[in-house]
Scaffold this active site. Structure first.
Site, PDB file in Angstrom:
ATOM      1  N   GLU A   1       0.869  -1.183   0.000  1.00  0.00           N
ATOM      2  CA  GLU A   1       0.000   0.000   0.000  1.00  0.00           C
ATOM      3  C   GLU A   1       0.899   1.224   0.000  1.00  0.00           C
ATOM      4  O   GLU A   1       1.407   1.647   1.029  1.00  0.00           O
ATOM      5  CB  GLU A   1      -0.903  -0.026   1.236  1.00  0.00           C
ATOM      6  CG  GLU A   1      -1.946   1.079   1.227  1.00  0.00           C
ATOM      7  CD  GLU A   1      -2.672   1.209   2.560  1.00  0.00           C
ATOM      8  OE1 GLU A   1      -2.297   0.513   3.525  1.00  0.00           O
ATOM      9  OE2 GLU A   1      -3.605   2.018   2.638  1.00  0.00           O
TER      10      GLU A   1
ATOM     11  N   ALA B   1      -2.433   8.285   6.966  1.00  0.00           N
ATOM     12  CA  ALA B   1      -1.371   8.165   7.966  1.00  0.00           C
ATOM     13  C   ALA B   1      -0.013   7.824   7.344  1.00  0.00           C
ATOM     14  O   ALA B   1       0.960   7.604   8.048  1.00  0.00           O
ATOM     15  CB  ALA B   1      -1.763   7.121   9.000  1.00  0.00           C
TER      16      ALA B   1
ATOM     17  N   HIS C   1      -9.976   0.758   0.284  1.00  0.00           N
ATOM     18  CA  HIS C   1     -10.793   1.312   1.380  1.00  0.00           C
ATOM     19  C   HIS C   1     -11.525   2.601   0.995  1.00  0.00           C
ATOM     20  O   HIS C   1     -11.233   3.663   1.512  1.00  0.00           O
ATOM     21  CB  HIS C   1     -10.026   1.424   2.695  1.00  0.00           C
ATOM     22  CG  HIS C   1      -8.713   2.166   2.669  1.00  0.00           C
ATOM     23  ND1 HIS C   1      -8.531   3.369   2.043  1.00  0.00           N
ATOM     24  CD2 HIS C   1      -7.527   1.876   3.265  1.00  0.00           C
ATOM     25  CE1 HIS C   1      -7.283   3.781   2.243  1.00  0.00           C
ATOM     26  NE2 HIS C   1      -6.661   2.892   2.969  1.00  0.00           N
TER      27      HIS C   1
ATOM     28  N   HIS D   1     -14.726   3.499  10.709  1.00  0.00           N
ATOM     29  CA  HIS D   1     -14.073   4.173   9.587  1.00  0.00           C
ATOM     30  C   HIS D   1     -15.044   4.711   8.556  1.00  0.00           C
ATOM     31  O   HIS D   1     -14.685   5.578   7.751  1.00  0.00           O
ATOM     32  CB  HIS D   1     -13.043   3.247   8.928  1.00  0.00           C
ATOM     33  CG  HIS D   1     -11.757   3.223   9.670  1.00  0.00           C
ATOM     34  ND1 HIS D   1     -11.623   2.591  10.883  1.00  0.00           N
ATOM     35  CD2 HIS D   1     -10.548   3.801   9.409  1.00  0.00           C
ATOM     36  CE1 HIS D   1     -10.386   2.768  11.322  1.00  0.00           C
ATOM     37  NE2 HIS D   1      -9.724   3.501  10.450  1.00  0.00           N
TER      38      HIS D   1
ATOM     39  N   ASP E   1      -7.958  -3.513   7.382  1.00  0.00           N
ATOM     40  CA  ASP E   1      -6.945  -2.463   7.485  1.00  0.00           C
ATOM     41  C   ASP E   1      -6.460  -2.337   8.931  1.00  0.00           C
ATOM     42  O   ASP E   1      -6.088  -1.245   9.379  1.00  0.00           O
ATOM     43  CB  ASP E   1      -7.471  -1.125   6.960  1.00  0.00           C
ATOM     44  CG  ASP E   1      -6.339  -0.163   6.590  1.00  0.00           C
ATOM     45  OD1 ASP E   1      -5.192  -0.631   6.436  1.00  0.00           O
ATOM     46  OD2 ASP E   1      -6.584   1.047   6.472  1.00  0.00           O
TER      47      ASP E   1
ATOM     48  N   LEU F   1      -9.294   9.152  15.034  1.00  0.00           N
ATOM     49  CA  LEU F   1      -8.981   7.765  14.712  1.00  0.00           C
ATOM     50  C   LEU F   1      -7.536   7.657  14.230  1.00  0.00           C
ATOM     51  O   LEU F   1      -7.085   8.463  13.435  1.00  0.00           O
ATOM     52  CB  LEU F   1      -9.870   7.268  13.561  1.00  0.00           C
ATOM     53  CG  LEU F   1     -11.341   6.998  13.832  1.00  0.00           C
ATOM     54  CD1 LEU F   1     -11.965   6.411  12.577  1.00  0.00           C
ATOM     55  CD2 LEU F   1     -11.508   6.054  15.006  1.00  0.00           C
TER      56      LEU F   1
END
Lengths: 254, 403
Positions: free
Chosen positions: B143, B156, B232, B267, B290, B324
């Protein structure tokens, strides 16, 4: 396309080279599959293997087809070889098309199943539950379709899938295409869809390139319809297209 | 009489498998149609799927194919992108995932220092050779690092490690991974992305679009180049986007794109999950966790790098900012959330968590309960829309049983 013609019910067309032929066959199959998807939301397809299918399968995977709606079967598999064997038709199909298109569902014919009767029975049932929209086939040097060689071909076969002995010509063709190191390595038996199982498909797309096939093509189009040249039966199917290249069509009179 | 005796044993033994010489027969409720079913396992494969005798009361557990998670960053403290990854760690994470019903997964390495990526892929490749757990890892997910450097879209991922697509570099990573990278998440709008995607696809790697701000046109070009997935959806995206022109609509509208979603209850909102599911349909949706490496650990405070993180039972948060930081739920939890949020059937939920990833990644032996398939199975109950794993079978062997 250099020319097209119809013999009995069989529509044939000749293309300049195998790639052109493969593209045309892929377009034909695409339109049939998409038509079926439009009509009933899904489609059922049979694929063939062997050197003759290379250009067609390469072209088919580039076509705009929603593979998530397609269930795939195949025509035949050698008895007793694993899906890791270089000549395995399952391996061939995974590597040449299935890995890249990821269809909804694939029914593999496991020639190495511990109980072959059960395997053939399961495969027959699955075929009966999935009326085939398009069967993609080839023609062998001996005129076979799938592994229905002349000695074992039966136009009225009651079975859908059967275990057959391969004839000498057929085994030599497999050796000649380089799938096996020696004739002794070519299996003597295989599982195959029968001729009625193929003839029951709504549409048949038959792809036959190469000089090696010129005689078989000539016989298919000109011989009396009989199991001496099993592919002659295709002339009685209402919706079959035969895709040739100039080499495989070289024995056909102009 | 013999059959009746067997049935009697079934009733007595409830969920305990009956072992004859080499065959195990499991009795439960099929996830497909909620009817009782007997599934026999032999030599690591499913050897029979049968209807039990009508008069037999089976155990009250569902049977489904093992779950498949193609995006998981770590588990039980083992971080696949971390500096301390070891083969033993991968074994530990795999066995812990079995307990959560995940029988197959793609360890996911995120944007990091290139040497670290190489080193960790080499460790993962080594771990795959382990005969006990190797078959649970049919591939890896990379990823990044070829994603959007923009804040919000990069999520992130650390900006300093984000790079432009480079085929030669990727080949080096693939070599370190011993050709194990089966999935890569790429941003389609960055320089060189489209030819890079084409090369990846030609080499047999599935390309997923993610952490990107691609336009409809760029997304279409990526699809034309062979990209098949969206990573995602709804996450890895800035908080504020244009209502007409944003990366979400084109991925929702394009039927050639299968999207993965993190349906962990945090999420994505219920409305997003419902909308994505309605737009993409069951065929075009797959569930991913994830999950961060903290997943599977007891709730509490943990330090990662220079940051203090708080693991609640459900999700990882940054306590300072109260936002988060990542997911902490295995996909078995996401299956329950899908049931709860969308009201979909169990059959559909399992399809999204097993059958679809098996199909998309050509894992031919997995994702279905059918004669000849690999005997990777889960037995579970559903309590208040939560999946409770009772038993897990990998390769025909019982690898987890709830106490």
């Amino acid at each position: 396309m250099t020319k097209s013609f119809t013999i009995d019910q069989l529509q044939a067309a000749v293309y300049g080279d195998p790639n052109e032929m493969g593209e045309a066959a892929a377009d034909f199959v695409k339109s049939k599959l998409n038509g079926a998807i439009q009509q009933k939301g899904e489609a059922n397809l049979i694929l063939a293997t062997g050197a003759s299918q290379f250009s067609f399968l390469k072209a088919l995977q580039r076509k705009a087809i929603d593979w998530k709606k397609i269930t795939v079967f195949h025509l035949d598999e050698y008895k007793g070889i694993s899906d890791q064997h270089p000549a395995s038709f399952r391996k061939y199909l995974k590597e040449r098309i299935l890995d890249s298109v990821a269809p909804k569902k694939i029914y593999f014919l496991n020639g190495d199943a511990p109980d072959l009767e059960k395997e053939m029975d399961n495969y027959s049932k699955a075929l009966q539950q999935h009326p085939i929209d398009v069967a993609c086939i080839g023609i062998g040097e001996n005129g076979h379709i799938a592994f229905n060689d002349p000695p074992v071909a039966d136009f009225n076969d009651p079975k859908w899938v059967k275990l057959v002995s391969l004839d000498e010509d057929c085994r030599n063709q497999q050796l000649g295409e380089g799938w096996f190191p020696t004739l002794d390595d070519v299996p003597k038996q295989a599982l195959t869809l029968t001729i009625p199982a193929i003839m029951g498909c709504k549409t048949i797309s038959c792809v036959v390139p190469d000089e090696r096939k010129a005689e078989a093509v000539y016989n298919t189009l000109n011989e009396e319809i009989s199991t001496k040249c099993p592919a002659t039966v295709l002339r009685t199917h209402p919706n079959t297209s035969l895709f040739l290249d100039t080499n495989s069509a070289s024995k056909i009179a102009d | 009489m013999k059959f009746l005796t067997l049935c009697f044993i079934f009733i007595l033994a409830l969920m305990i498998p009956i072992e004859s010489v080499d065959t195990i027969t499991l009795h439960g409720i099929s996830y497909l149609d909620e009817n009782p079913v007997l599934v026999s396992l032999e030599n690591g494969k499913i050897s029979a799927v049968e209807q039990p005798n009508q008069n037999t009361d089976g155990p009250d557990v569902y049977i489904a194919p093992g779950l498949i998670d193609v995006q998981i960053n770590g588990y039980v403290g083992v971080d696949f992108s971390g500096p301390d990854l070891t083969v033993e760690g991968v074994i530990k994470a795999t066995k812990a995932l079995w307990k959560a019903g995940v029988t197959t997964y793609f360890p996911t390495i995120i944007t990091s220092d290139l040497d670290r990526i190489k080193k960790n892929f080499a460790i993962l490749a080594e771990a795959r050779k382990n005969p006990e757990i190797g078959r649970s890892i049919p591939g890896f997910h990379l990823e990044g690092p070829y994603i959007s450097p923009l804040a919000g879209f990069r999520g992130a991922h650390l900006e300093k490690y984000i790079r432009k697509p480079n085929w030669k570099e990727f080949q080096e990573l693939q070599e370190a991974a011993e050709n194990g990278i089966k999935l890569i998440t790429v941003a389609p709008e960055i320089d060189g992305a489209i030819p890079f995607i084409r090369k990846c696809v030609e080499s047999g790697v599935v390309v997923s679009l993610g952490h990107h701000n691609g336009s409809a046109e760029q997304i279409q070009l990526a699809v034309d180049a062979g990209a098949k997935m969206g990573t995602h959806l709804g996450n890895g995206c800035a908080n504020e986007i244009n209502r007409h022109h944003n990366p979400i609509w084109p991925q929702l509208s394009n039927d050639a794109i299968t999207v993965s979603i993190i349906a962990d209850g945090f999420h994505l909102t219920q409305e997003e999950v419902r909308t994505f599911y309605k737009a993409k349909g069951v065929e075009n949706t797959i569930l991913v966790s994830d999950a961060l490496d903290l997943a599977g650990l007891p709730p509490g405070e943990y330090v990662r790098g220079e940051r203090k993180l708080v693991l609640t039972p459900d999700v990882v948060k940054l306590p300072k900012e109260n936002v988060l930081a990542g997911a902490a739920s295995p996909i078995s939890k996401c299956v329950g959330v899908m049931l709860d949020y969308t009201g979909c059937s169990l059959k559909n939920a399992i399809q999204m968590a097993s059958t679809n990833p098996a199909r998309l990644f050509s894992l031919y032996g997995l994702g279905e309960i059918e004669v000849g398939k690999q005997a990777d199975l889960i037995l579970f109950s559903i309590e208040d829309n939560q999946v409770v794993i009772k038993q897990t079978y990998v390769d025909g062997k019982l690898v987890y049983k709830q106490d």
